[in-house]
Motif scaffolding. Structure first.
Motif, PDB file in Angstrom:
ATOM      1  N   ILE A  78       0.817  -1.143  -0.025  1.00  0.00           N
ATOM      2  CA  ILE A  78       0.014   0.049   0.032  1.00  0.00           C
ATOM      3  C   ILE A  78       0.816   1.392  -0.015  1.00  0.00           C
ATOM      4  CG2 ILE A  78      -1.707   1.391   1.498  1.00  0.00           C
ATOM      5  CD1 ILE A  78      -2.716  -1.383   2.241  1.00  0.00           C
ATOM      6  N   SER A  79       2.030   1.246   0.763  1.00  0.00           N
ATOM      7  CA  SER A  79       2.624   2.359   0.676  1.00  0.00           C
ATOM      8  C   SER A  79       3.507   2.737  -0.519  1.00  0.00           C
ATOM      9  CB  SER A  79       3.690   2.385   2.057  1.00  0.00           C
ATOM     10  OG  SER A  79       4.358   1.207   2.001  1.00  0.00           O
ATOM     11  N   VAL A  80       3.748   1.614  -1.381  1.00  0.00           N
ATOM     12  CA  VAL A  80       4.466   2.325  -2.506  1.00  0.00           C
ATOM     13  C   VAL A  80       3.566   3.128  -3.377  1.00  0.00           C
ATOM     14  CG1 VAL A  80       5.104   1.132  -4.786  1.00  0.00           C
ATOM     15  CG2 VAL A  80       5.628  -0.115  -2.785  1.00  0.00           C
ATOM     16  N   SER A  81       2.270   2.997  -3.448  1.00  0.00           N
ATOM     17  CA  SER A  81       1.521   3.863  -3.920  1.00  0.00           C
ATOM     18  C   SER A  81       1.598   5.278  -3.375  1.00  0.00           C
ATOM     19  CB  SER A  81       0.026   3.456  -4.187  1.00  0.00           C
ATOM     20  OG  SER A  81      -0.599   4.292  -4.761  1.00  0.00           O
ATOM     21  N   ILE A  82       1.346   5.466  -2.298  1.00  0.00           N
ATOM     22  CA  ILE A  82       1.245   6.332  -1.245  1.00  0.00           C
ATOM     23  C   ILE A  82       2.858   7.166  -1.415  1.00  0.00           C
ATOM     24  CG2 ILE A  82       1.139   7.521   0.987  1.00  0.00           C
ATOM     25  CD1 ILE A  82      -0.836   5.385   1.514  1.00  0.00           C
ATOM     26  N   PHE A 119      -5.183   0.276 -24.169  1.00  0.00           N
ATOM     27  CA  PHE A 119      -5.637  -1.069 -24.132  1.00  0.00           C
ATOM     28  C   PHE A 119      -4.738  -1.955 -23.064  1.00  0.00           C
ATOM     29  CE2 PHE A 119      -2.536  -1.727 -27.392  1.00  0.00           C
ATOM     30  CZ  PHE A 119      -1.592  -2.957 -27.152  1.00  0.00           C
ATOM     31  N   PHE A 120      -3.570  -1.436 -23.020  1.00  0.00           N
ATOM     32  CA  PHE A 120      -2.620  -2.305 -21.807  1.00  0.00           C
ATOM     33  C   PHE A 120      -3.180  -2.024 -20.559  1.00  0.00           C
ATOM     34  CE2 PHE A 120       0.655  -2.515 -18.825  1.00  0.00           C
ATOM     35  CZ  PHE A 120       1.243  -3.951 -19.454  1.00  0.00           C
ATOM     36  N   ILE A 121      -3.589  -1.015 -20.098  1.00  0.00           N
ATOM     37  CA  ILE A 121      -4.265  -0.964 -18.690  1.00  0.00           C
ATOM     38  C   ILE A 121      -5.673  -1.645 -18.752  1.00  0.00           C
ATOM     39  CG2 ILE A 121      -5.232   0.816 -17.108  1.00  0.00           C
ATOM     40  CD1 ILE A 121      -2.246   1.417 -17.330  1.00  0.00           C
ATOM     41  N   CYS A 122      -6.399  -1.700 -19.761  1.00  0.00           N
ATOM     42  CA  CYS A 122      -7.861  -2.381 -19.764  1.00  0.00           C
ATOM     43  C   CYS A 122      -7.377  -3.640 -19.526  1.00  0.00           C
ATOM     44  CB  CYS A 122      -8.482  -2.109 -21.029  1.00  0.00           C
ATOM     45  SG  CYS A 122      -9.065  -0.407 -21.055  1.00  0.00           S
ATOM     46  N   PHE A 123      -6.443  -4.579 -20.257  1.00  0.00           N
ATOM     47  CA  PHE A 123      -6.186  -5.711 -20.137  1.00  0.00           C
ATOM     48  C   PHE A 123      -5.772  -6.202 -18.690  1.00  0.00           C
ATOM     49  CE2 PHE A 123      -3.042  -9.426 -20.931  1.00  0.00           C
ATOM     50  CZ  PHE A 123      -4.199 -10.336 -21.555  1.00  0.00           C
ATOM     51  N   LEU A 124      -4.915  -5.393 -18.346  1.00  0.00           N
ATOM     52  CA  LEU A 124      -4.599  -5.703 -16.963  1.00  0.00           C
ATOM     53  C   LEU A 124      -5.595  -5.501 -15.748  1.00  0.00           C
ATOM     54  CD1 LEU A 124      -1.933  -6.023 -15.334  1.00  0.00           C
ATOM     55  CD2 LEU A 124      -1.458  -3.587 -15.278  1.00  0.00           C
ATOM     56  N   THR A 167      -7.838   1.379  -2.973  1.00  0.00           N
ATOM     57  CA  THR A 167      -9.013   1.880  -4.323  1.00  0.00           C
ATOM     58  C   THR A 167      -9.143   3.392  -3.959  1.00  0.00           C
ATOM     59  OG1 THR A 167      -9.918  -0.042  -4.429  1.00  0.00           O
ATOM     60  CG2 THR A 167     -11.116   1.764  -5.296  1.00  0.00           C
ATOM     61  N   VAL A 168      -9.130   4.022  -2.487  1.00  0.00           N
ATOM     62  CA  VAL A 168      -9.667   5.075  -2.277  1.00  0.00           C
ATOM     63  C   VAL A 168      -8.424   6.159  -2.415  1.00  0.00           C
ATOM     64  CG1 VAL A 168      -9.757   6.717  -0.045  1.00  0.00           C
ATOM     65  CG2 VAL A 168     -11.067   4.514  -0.310  1.00  0.00           C
ATOM     66  N   TRP A 169      -7.195   5.589  -2.188  1.00  0.00           N
ATOM     67  CA  TRP A 169      -6.024   6.351  -2.699  1.00  0.00           C
ATOM     68  C   TRP A 169      -5.766   6.704  -4.266  1.00  0.00           C
ATOM     69  CZ3 TRP A 169      -3.118   9.353   0.073  1.00  0.00           C
ATOM     70  CH2 TRP A 169      -2.164  10.013  -0.457  1.00  0.00           C
ATOM     71  N   ALA A 170      -6.245   5.596  -4.887  1.00  0.00           N
ATOM     72  CA  ALA A 170      -6.275   5.872  -6.322  1.00  0.00           C
ATOM     73  C   ALA A 170      -7.194   6.821  -6.835  1.00  0.00           C
ATOM     74  CB  ALA A 170      -6.249   4.494  -7.185  1.00  0.00           C
ATOM     75  N   THR A 187      -2.978   4.132 -11.368  1.00  0.00           N
ATOM     76  CA  THR A 187      -3.664   2.919 -11.844  1.00  0.00           C
ATOM     77  C   THR A 187      -2.763   1.454 -11.746  1.00  0.00           C
ATOM     78  OG1 THR A 187      -5.128   4.159 -13.218  1.00  0.00           O
ATOM     79  CG2 THR A 187      -5.407   2.202 -13.864  1.00  0.00           C
ATOM     80  N   LEU A 188      -1.800   1.786 -12.542  1.00  0.00           N
ATOM     81  CA  LEU A 188      -0.928   0.766 -12.510  1.00  0.00           C
ATOM     82  C   LEU A 188      -0.506  -0.090 -11.178  1.00  0.00           C
ATOM     83  CD1 LEU A 188       0.706  -0.793 -14.769  1.00  0.00           C
ATOM     84  CD2 LEU A 188       2.624   0.482 -14.446  1.00  0.00           C
ATOM     85  N   LEU A 189       0.013   1.040 -10.204  1.00  0.00           N
ATOM     86  CA  LEU A 189       0.410   0.413  -9.021  1.00  0.00           C
ATOM     87  C   LEU A 189      -0.722   0.010  -8.223  1.00  0.00           C
ATOM     88  CD1 LEU A 189       2.968   3.571  -7.991  1.00  0.00           C
ATOM     89  CD2 LEU A 189       3.337   1.185  -8.941  1.00  0.00           C
ATOM     90  N   THR A 190      -1.887   0.618  -8.549  1.00  0.00           N
ATOM     91  CA  THR A 190      -2.991  -0.317  -7.663  1.00  0.00           C
ATOM     92  C   THR A 190      -3.255  -1.487  -8.124  1.00  0.00           C
ATOM     93  OG1 THR A 190      -3.849   1.997  -7.394  1.00  0.00           O
ATOM     94  CG2 THR A 190      -5.399   0.550  -7.087  1.00  0.00           C
ATOM     95  N   LEU A 191      -3.241  -1.535  -9.287  1.00  0.00           N
ATOM     96  CA  LEU A 191      -3.727  -2.818 -10.091  1.00  0.00           C
ATOM     97  C   LEU A 191      -2.391  -4.004  -9.758  1.00  0.00           C
ATOM     98  CD1 LEU A 191      -4.778  -1.776 -13.667  1.00  0.00           C
ATOM     99  CD2 LEU A 191      -6.344  -2.557 -11.710  1.00  0.00           C
ATOM    100  N   MET A 192      -1.410  -3.540  -9.978  1.00  0.00           N
ATOM    101  CA  MET A 192      -0.106  -4.382  -9.520  1.00  0.00           C
ATOM    102  C   MET A 192      -0.178  -5.091  -8.149  1.00  0.00           C
ATOM    103  SD  MET A 192       3.895  -3.207  -9.797  1.00  0.00           S
ATOM    104  CE  MET A 192       5.064  -4.299 -10.185  1.00  0.00           C
TER     105      MET A 192
END
Lengths: 244, 103
Positions: A78-82, A119-124, A167-170, A187-192
């Motif tokens: 969680i802290s990576v995104s923050i 499309f990459f983000i959509c696929f992920l 989700t809230v952070w994103a 978005t990428l870090l949240t999905l990851m």
């Protein structure tokens, strides 16, 4: 007239390049995410070598051992995104204090579409959705036989809290920034890190993590391109001041 | 013919024609919003001159001033208005019509 054309072009380029802390944001996010993955990999490998199953493959270990995700891994994910957000905000402030800000007219810069196609983000997103759905639907012991036990097997309240926090952070990130590169990174870090909170690590989890790493590589390439372009523009602006 | 050309030159929008203001409008036309500091660096104007010219452009409705804070530091940014864009575009057309055709 030529000078006017030049400063017009310079402004347009600067506005696009400045996004995401002139590329430093993408590089900072990549460094943090890769450090986290190395940390995670070390933990998994240490558990694997300490296990009685060390004669078997790592893949077998991941699928058959009930290894719970420690709280510190969830907290680190969680802290990576923050931390990324704070880093980008700080670097952007430094750049803007030095040169001032210019907001691009077209927020979806062409270079962004080239480096990180939508499309990459959509696929992920589809992969993560499938994975989360599977985790929610099949986290009883019987299905472990089929899907495999995993590193992240316990679906407890902290996993739901982790998902909610990410989700809230994103969402906060999306509303507080106008630049698409920073939003893309959020978005990428949240999905990851979504699978890391989930209960079952299966093949799709590995696909999500691998895809996220590819995404980060694309952002890093974009970051490097942006940073070099930024340095060039900075030089042009300094040259303008000398000539004036 | 000579009179027509003279009249045409006299009809140039003087608010845009002044070099400092023309530079400001040109920079603003390339982005959605530009901060004072960037404008200062790119146009090479002094702080005082930039402020005065920006005020004049704002008074004619060609630009809009936006005030915000970065942390505790106040930040001034500018945005070109629709009127400003039209005026700049008309000015370009006007100037082009006055220049001789390239040989």
């Amino acid at each position: 007239m030529k000078h006017l054309k030049h400063i017009e072009d310079l402004t347009r380029r600067y506005a696009n390049i400045r996004m995401g802390a002139a590329g430093l944001g993408s590089l900072w996010a990549s460094i943090l995410a890769i450090s986290f993955i190395v940390l995670l990999g070390n933990y998994v490998f240490a558990e694997f070598t300490a296990s009685a199953d060390a004669d078997n493959s790592l893949w077998h270990f991941l699928r058959s051992d009930g290894l719970a995700t420690p709280a510190w891994i969830k907290a680190a994910a969680i802290s990576v995104s923050i931390l990324t957000w704070f880093g980008i905000t700080y670097l952007q402030t430094l750049i803007d204090k030095h040169l001032g800000a210019a907001i691009p007219r077209d927020p979806t810069a062409k270079l962004m579409r080239f480096f990180v196609p939508g499309f990459f983000i959509c696929f992920l997103l589809i992969c993560v959705g499938y994975n989360v759905g599977q985790s929610l639907a099949f986290h009883d012991n019987a299905t472990h036989e089929y899907y495999g036990k995993s590193l992240f097997e316990i679906m407890d309240i902290s996993a739901y809290l982790g998902w909610a926090t990410m989700t809230v952070w994103a969402v906060i990130w999306a509303f507080t920034t106008r630049d698409t590169i920073s939003r893309g990174l959020a978005t990428l870090l949240t999905l990851m890190f979504f699978p890391i909170m989930s209960s079952t690590l299966n093949e799709i989890d590995l696909i999500v993590i691998a895809l996220s790493l590819i995404g980060l590589l694309m952002y890093s390439a974009l970051g490097l391109y942006q940073f070099f372009a930024f340095m060039k523009i900075r030089g042009e602006i300094n040259a303008l001041q000398v000539s004036e | 013919m000579k009179d027509e050309t003279t009249q045409s030159i006299m009809d140039l929008d003087r608010m845009v024609h002044e070099p400092a203001r023309l530079a400001i409008l040109t920079v603003l036309s390339a982005a959605e919003e530009v901060e004072f500091l960037f404008l200062l660096k790119v146009t090479g104007l002094s702080k005082g001159n930039l402020s005065v010219q920006a005020q004049k452009l704002e008074a004619s409705g060609y630009i809009k001033t936006l005030k915000a804070f970065r942390g505790r530091v106040p930040v001034t940014a500018f945005q070109i208005t629709a009127e400003g864009k039209t005026a700049l575009s008309k000015y370009h057309d006007h100037i082009r019509s006055l220049l001789p055709e390239p040989k």
